[in-house]
Design a protein around this motif. Structure first.
Motif, PDB file in Angstrom:
ATOM      1  N   MET A 289       4.785  -6.575   5.957  1.00 56.23           N
ATOM      2  CA  MET A 289       3.370  -5.999   5.474  1.00 56.23           C
ATOM      3  C   MET A 289       3.328  -6.464   3.637  1.00 56.23           C
ATOM      4  O   MET A 289       4.135  -5.264   2.816  1.00 56.23           O
ATOM      5  CB  MET A 289       3.993  -4.324   5.411  1.00 56.23           C
ATOM      6  CG  MET A 289       3.393  -4.121   7.079  1.00 56.23           C
ATOM      7  SD  MET A 289       2.028  -3.094   7.599  1.00 56.23           S
ATOM      8  CE  MET A 289       2.067  -1.812   6.380  1.00 56.23           C
TER       9      MET A 289
ATOM     10  N   ASP B 230      -1.631  -4.048   2.308  1.00 54.86           N
ATOM     11  CA  ASP B 230      -1.526  -4.206   3.269  1.00 54.86           C
ATOM     12  C   ASP B 230      -0.646  -2.434   3.038  1.00 54.86           C
ATOM     13  O   ASP B 230      -1.976  -1.175   4.273  1.00 54.86           O
ATOM     14  CB  ASP B 230      -0.419  -4.440   5.092  1.00 54.86           C
ATOM     15  CG  ASP B 230      -1.221  -5.781   4.701  1.00 54.86           C
ATOM     16  OD1 ASP B 230      -2.181  -5.753   5.153  1.00 54.86           O
ATOM     17  OD2 ASP B 230      -0.461  -6.565   5.447  1.00 54.86           O
ATOM     18  N   LYS B 231       0.312  -1.885   2.906  1.00 54.01           N
ATOM     19  CA  LYS B 231       0.492  -0.292   2.504  1.00 54.01           C
ATOM     20  C   LYS B 231       0.012   0.327   2.219  1.00 54.01           C
ATOM     21  O   LYS B 231      -0.443   1.633   2.220  1.00 54.01           O
ATOM     22  CB  LYS B 231       2.211  -0.314   1.382  1.00 54.01           C
ATOM     23  CG  LYS B 231       2.710  -1.234   2.427  1.00 54.01           C
ATOM     24  CD  LYS B 231       4.019  -1.234   1.425  1.00 54.01           C
ATOM     25  CE  LYS B 231       5.681  -2.108   2.257  1.00 54.01           C
ATOM     26  NZ  LYS B 231       6.602  -2.496   1.394  1.00 54.01           N
TER      27      LYS B 231
ATOM     28  N   ARG C 141      -3.643   0.152   2.004  1.00 52.85           N
ATOM     29  CA  ARG C 141      -4.887   0.280   3.079  1.00 52.85           C
ATOM     30  C   ARG C 141      -4.606   1.565   3.914  1.00 52.85           C
ATOM     31  O   ARG C 141      -4.948   2.845   4.421  1.00 52.85           O
ATOM     32  CB  ARG C 141      -5.378  -0.903   3.584  1.00 52.85           C
ATOM     33  CG  ARG C 141      -6.412  -1.524   2.579  1.00 52.85           C
ATOM     34  CD  ARG C 141      -6.736  -3.025   3.387  1.00 52.85           C
ATOM     35  NE  ARG C 141      -5.952  -3.222   3.608  1.00 52.85           N
ATOM     36  CZ  ARG C 141      -5.535  -4.594   4.078  1.00 52.85           C
ATOM     37  NH1 ARG C 141      -5.602  -5.316   2.541  1.00 52.85           N
ATOM     38  NH2 ARG C 141      -4.980  -5.677   5.024  1.00 52.85           N
ATOM     39  N   THR C 142      -2.948   1.132   4.570  1.00 52.28           N
ATOM     40  CA  THR C 142      -2.361   2.472   5.578  1.00 52.28           C
ATOM     41  C   THR C 142      -2.451   3.837   5.258  1.00 52.28           C
ATOM     42  O   THR C 142      -2.378   4.109   5.537  1.00 52.28           O
ATOM     43  CB  THR C 142      -1.043   1.427   6.239  1.00 52.28           C
ATOM     44  OG1 THR C 142      -1.252   0.116   6.388  1.00 52.28           O
ATOM     45  CG2 THR C 142      -0.082   2.254   7.384  1.00 52.28           C
TER      46      THR C 142
ATOM     47  N   PRO D  11      -3.417  -3.548   9.329  1.00 48.85           N
ATOM     48  CA  PRO D  11      -3.281  -4.805   8.874  1.00 48.85           C
ATOM     49  C   PRO D  11      -3.110  -5.392  10.549  1.00 48.85           C
ATOM     50  O   PRO D  11      -2.959  -4.323  11.604  1.00 48.85           O
ATOM     51  CB  PRO D  11      -1.834  -4.525   8.816  1.00 48.85           C
ATOM     52  CG  PRO D  11      -1.983  -3.243   7.784  1.00 48.85           C
ATOM     53  CD  PRO D  11      -2.914  -2.434   8.713  1.00 48.85           C
TER      54      PRO D  11
END
Length: 457
Positions: A236, A240-241, A243-244, A390
């Motif tokens: 990740m 990515d982190k 957005r998550t 992701p």
């Protein structure tokens, strides 16, 4: 990274979208047909074909079912990402749900209901997150048609949701509804459950027969296989982190929306049964038919809303932020409940001493505002998750998103049960005010959350 000019857009949506549209339509036909009569089945006397539960117990069973059914997509999504393709998971889920509905029909008792519900919950875990993810895989991650595509897909959901309560209500409350010599009513609930099973089977036959033709190889391999083949990083990234994290924060917000929206199957159904004047031209509309009002509005309004989002995306001003649309949905839901408050004040909350019944337009306009709110929040949310998740955890994150609805359903059941003690006006007022307040809070932080959603390495 692709720039907007190089991202493939296309003028028409791929044909695979419409195959998934019809597959989901039949699955929702199955789900909403069963759900439309479930509260009535639980609360009807055993001698009348029901299970004879009181309102609080029935609301608990209902909420546990509609809540847990949204948690298993986390497990189904994880297993799909790791071990199987989307198409395999959708087929496993569909077949399992068909067997679940048939079990409830076949045994028509409390144990049959619980076993059938368990199968429906397991099947949904494989089906629900993966068909939504499958829609997203038909498009490039930055394709501007995605919001419109998910709104079209959402229309398929609601065509099924529109017809199933009509069929279920006709079977349970009309065709197989009789009154014996002692004046005792008997309902045909089990036939409604059989219709749901048949609908699920039809959907799976369509999907299995036409999948290769319209979907090609999309969705045939696990996400981890695609990652290895395309050289996608397995760790990740910082983006990515972010957005998550934004998705998880928004998932908390939508719990408030669905806790109110899910009153449709519990407190709104019981209020409609006891306090709404359902007579039109001498015919008394079956209670379960009101479950078709929301999907009817979806079918009518979804193309209009889809066209608005698409037109805005092409304008100089640009489309609303995803987070702004979702805050609009929360506020519209709250207004829908406040519309119903004057009706409750007029009728009172004591079904044993009803003097006046409320005009049918109160409940219709409540569902209209709830529908507009749903169109601003739900398809847009599905599109967002498919766009920003992701690749290695796409189905898992979709499952987490749906689990928020599960938590909301559990809360919704608790709220519905409180109508027996606090009253409808108090519950509807609290839900309406809370939805508007939470929507305004989301609006104030929408820019920050949108920045997180748009994060790129």
């Amino acid at each position: 990274m692709d720039t907007p000019a190089t991202i493939p857009q296309g003028k028409k949506h791929p044909k695979g979208l419409y195959l998934l549209f019809f597959t989901e339509m039949w699955e929702r036909y199955s789900y909403y047909g069963m759900r439309a009569v479930l509260m009535l089945y639980l609360t009807a006397a055993a001698i009348s074909g029901g299970l004879g539960m009181d309102t609080q117990q029935a609301a608990l069973v209902y909420s546990l079912y509609t809540g847990i059914i949204y948690f298993t997509p986390i497990i189904g999504g994880y297993l799909t990402d790791k071990f199987m393709g989307l198409r395999t998971a959708i087929t496993i889920g569909g077949v399992t749900m068909a067997v679940g509905d048939f079990t409830i029909f076949l045994f028509n008792n409390q144990w049959g209901l619980y076993i059938g519900m368990l199968l429906l919950i397991i099947g949904n875990g494989f089906f629900k997150p993966n068909i939504s993810t499958h829609v997203g895989e038909l498009y490039h991650p930055m394709d501007k048609r995605k919001d419109a595509a998910f709104t079209i897909f959402y229309m398929g959901i609601n065509i099924g949701a529109f017809f199933s309560p009509l069929v279920a209500g006709f079977l349970a409350e009309d065709l197989f509804h009789t009154t014996d010599a002692a004046g005792i009513e008997h309902f045909g609930f089990k036939w409604a459950f059989l219709a749901s099973s048949i609908g699920m089977i039809i959907g799976q036959l369509i999907f299995s027969t036409l999948g290769k033709r319209y979907l090609g190889d999309i969705g045939t391999k696990p996400a981890r296989t695609n990652i290895a083949a395309e050289g996608i990083p397995t760790k990740m990234t910082s983006a990515d982190k972010k957005r998550t994290g934004a998705v998880l924060i928004l998932a908390v917000f939508i719990i408030f929306f669905w806790a109110g929206f899910e009153q449709a199957g519990t407190s709104l159904t019981l209020y409609t049964r006891d306090f709404i004047d359902r007579s039109v031209g001498g015919y008394t509309i079956p209670v379960s038919w009101f479950q078709s009002v929301n999907p009817l509005f979806i079918v009518i309004l979804a193309p209009i809303v889809s066209a608005i989002w698409l037109k805005l995306s092409k304008s100089k001003r640009g489309d609303f932020r995803t987070t702004t649309k979702m805050s609009m949905g929360m506020i519209l839901l709250g207004l829908g409940f406040l519309i119903l408050v004057p009706a409750v004040l007029y009728t009172g909350s004591d079904e044993a001493n009803i003097v006046h019944r409320a005009n049918i337009l109160f409940i219709v306009f409540t569902y209209l505002f709830h529908t507009l709110g749903e169109l601003c929040l739900s398809p847009v949310g599905l599109s967002m998750v498919s766009r920003v998740a992701p690749v290695k955890i796409a189905s898992l994150l979709m499952g987490v998103w749906m689990a928020a609805t599960g938590i909301a359903s559990l809360i919704a059941g608790k709220l519905a049960g409180l109508t027996a003690t606090l009253g409808y006006v108090e519950i509807f007022s609290i839900i309406g005010a809370a939805a508007i307040i939470v929507g305004l809070i989301l609006l104030t932080v929408s820019k920050k959350l949108q920045t997180m959603l748009d994060a790129r390495d």
